[in-house]
Design an enzyme around this catalytic site. Sequence first.
Site, PDB file in Angstrom:
ATOM      1  N   GLU A 219     104.197   9.168 -18.430  1.00 24.60           N
ATOM      2  CA  GLU A 219     105.412   9.938 -18.740  1.00 24.60           C
ATOM      3  C   GLU A 219     106.580   9.603 -17.819  1.00 24.60           C
ATOM      4  OE1 GLU A 219     104.925  14.114 -20.003  1.00 24.60           O
ATOM      5  OE2 GLU A 219     102.781  13.823 -19.746  1.00 24.60           O
ATOM      6  N   HIS A 235      78.139   3.358 -15.804  1.00 24.87           N
ATOM      7  CA  HIS A 235      77.185   3.118 -16.890  1.00 24.87           C
ATOM      8  C   HIS A 235      77.841   2.461 -18.100  1.00 24.87           C
ATOM      9  CE1 HIS A 235      74.009   5.423 -14.868  1.00 24.87           C
ATOM     10  NE2 HIS A 235      75.032   6.162 -14.434  1.00 24.87           N
ATOM     11  N   LYS A 320     106.882  15.582 -31.830  1.00 27.27           N
ATOM     12  CA  LYS A 320     107.003  17.032 -32.063  1.00 27.27           C
ATOM     13  C   LYS A 320     108.015  17.303 -33.166  1.00 27.27           C
ATOM     14  CE  LYS A 320     105.689  18.526 -27.417  1.00 27.27           C
ATOM     15  NZ  LYS A 320     105.982  19.273 -26.200  1.00 27.27           N
TER      16      LYS A 320
HETATM   17  C1  F6R Z   1     106.547  17.126 -20.646  1.00 22.48           C
HETATM   18  C2  F6R Z   1     105.098  17.075 -20.615  1.00 22.48           C
HETATM   19  C3  F6R Z   1     104.337  17.198 -21.901  1.00 22.48           C
HETATM   20  C4  F6R Z   1     104.227  18.676 -22.342  1.00 22.48           C
HETATM   21  C5  F6R Z   1     103.384  18.806 -23.615  1.00 22.48           C
HETATM   22  C6  F6R Z   1     103.140  20.236 -24.049  1.00 22.48           C
HETATM   23  O1  F6R Z   1     107.058  17.185 -19.322  1.00 22.48           O
HETATM   24  O2  F6R Z   1     104.527  16.905 -19.581  1.00 22.48           O
HETATM   25  O3  F6R Z   1     103.064  16.635 -21.703  1.00 22.48           O
HETATM   26  O4  F6R Z   1     103.654  19.428 -21.305  1.00 22.48           O
HETATM   27  O5  F6R Z   1     104.009  18.117 -24.667  1.00 22.48           O
HETATM   28  O6  F6R Z   1     104.315  20.983 -24.084  1.00 22.48           O
HETATM   29  P1  F6R Z   1     104.344  22.395 -23.338  1.00 22.48           P
HETATM   30  O7  F6R Z   1     104.034  22.077 -21.888  1.00 22.48           O
HETATM   31  O8  F6R Z   1     105.732  22.903 -23.500  1.00 22.48           O
HETATM   32  O9  F6R Z   1     103.312  23.232 -23.992  1.00 22.48           O
END
Ligand code: F6R
Length: 324
Positions: A219, A235, A320
């Site tokens: 990320e 393993h 998303k």
């Molecule tokens: C962004 C990050 C992502 C979010 C993930 C879930 O900084 O690290 O991995 O954490 O997409 O979103 P949330 O945390 O808002 O439930």
Amino acid sequence: MRSMETDRMDDALEGLDESGMRTHVERFPQYLAESAHLANRVPDPSGCDGVVVAGMGGSGIGAEVMKNLCRESLDVPVIPVHDYSIPRFVDEDYFFVAVSYSGNTEETISAFREARERGCETLAITSGGKLAAEEPEHVVEVPDGIPPRAALPQLLSPLVGVANRLGADYDLEAVAASLDDPRDRALGFARELEGSVPLIYGYGDLSPAAYRWKCQFNENAKTHAFWNYFPELTHNEVEGWPSADGFSCVLLRSDDGRQEERVGAAKEAALPEGSTLEASFEPGLGGVLSAIHLGDWVSLYLAALRGVDPTPVSTIEGIKELLS
Ligand code: F6R
């Protein structure tokens, strides 16, 4: 005192880091100390058969940290869920925690709804969003405006509180005070890892730290990285090592006799001399958070070396968006 080279790298990072990820990583110990009180805001789930903790990505890592630690400190399991559904055996005798920084992550909300249908007592750890509106019995609100992965201290503290209510004895303020500034070391790691694909290995309490390193490399540095854990990797994955051109290996080690012997044997059997980077940590919460803090800095310096801004995660956001 930090080296001049590290200060120069911090300056280079500042030019790329438009949203200030560096400040969040620098404040990791401070965030942990400031959020320690959130551990007292959780209900007492004593008598439950286990704790199910649902969360994705940066909001899910705390569940892994607690699962591994609590194997030693609790009589009931901590069961991480990084999916839409919770296991069939979860019933009203389990305590359910939904962790979503934004509060809008569909997998976490789906798991929450299932848990409520099964009659679990529910706690949400979130900065707001739809999750809070689902009316869990308990909510711990964390400050907003931080990228979820940088809010690990705030999201983890209530989970530590749940473990403490169930009989563990973790001291978040003491852990926060024990965290060193790992920047010089982190820069050394980043320079060694630049240009290769890191394989990050841990064991015991440190396995979730290996996983966090991988996620932060993905990320923050926008690069591939993979992780695994001892003893399992001896393993299977070791068979790939002799042809591992283009990969580098990071070992997160701690003082665990049996595992250490196995790491030594694995190095002797498969790894070319001097091909691994290593860092050692204490077992326990302090050790895993110290390993995570080091990895977070390594990921930032890798971002700087690669010339990328660490904060935006446009592909994650894009997926998303497509699904919304
Ligand atoms: C962004 C990050 C992502 C979010 C993930 C879930 O900084 O690290 O991995 O954490 O997409 O979103 P949330 O945390 O808002 O439930």
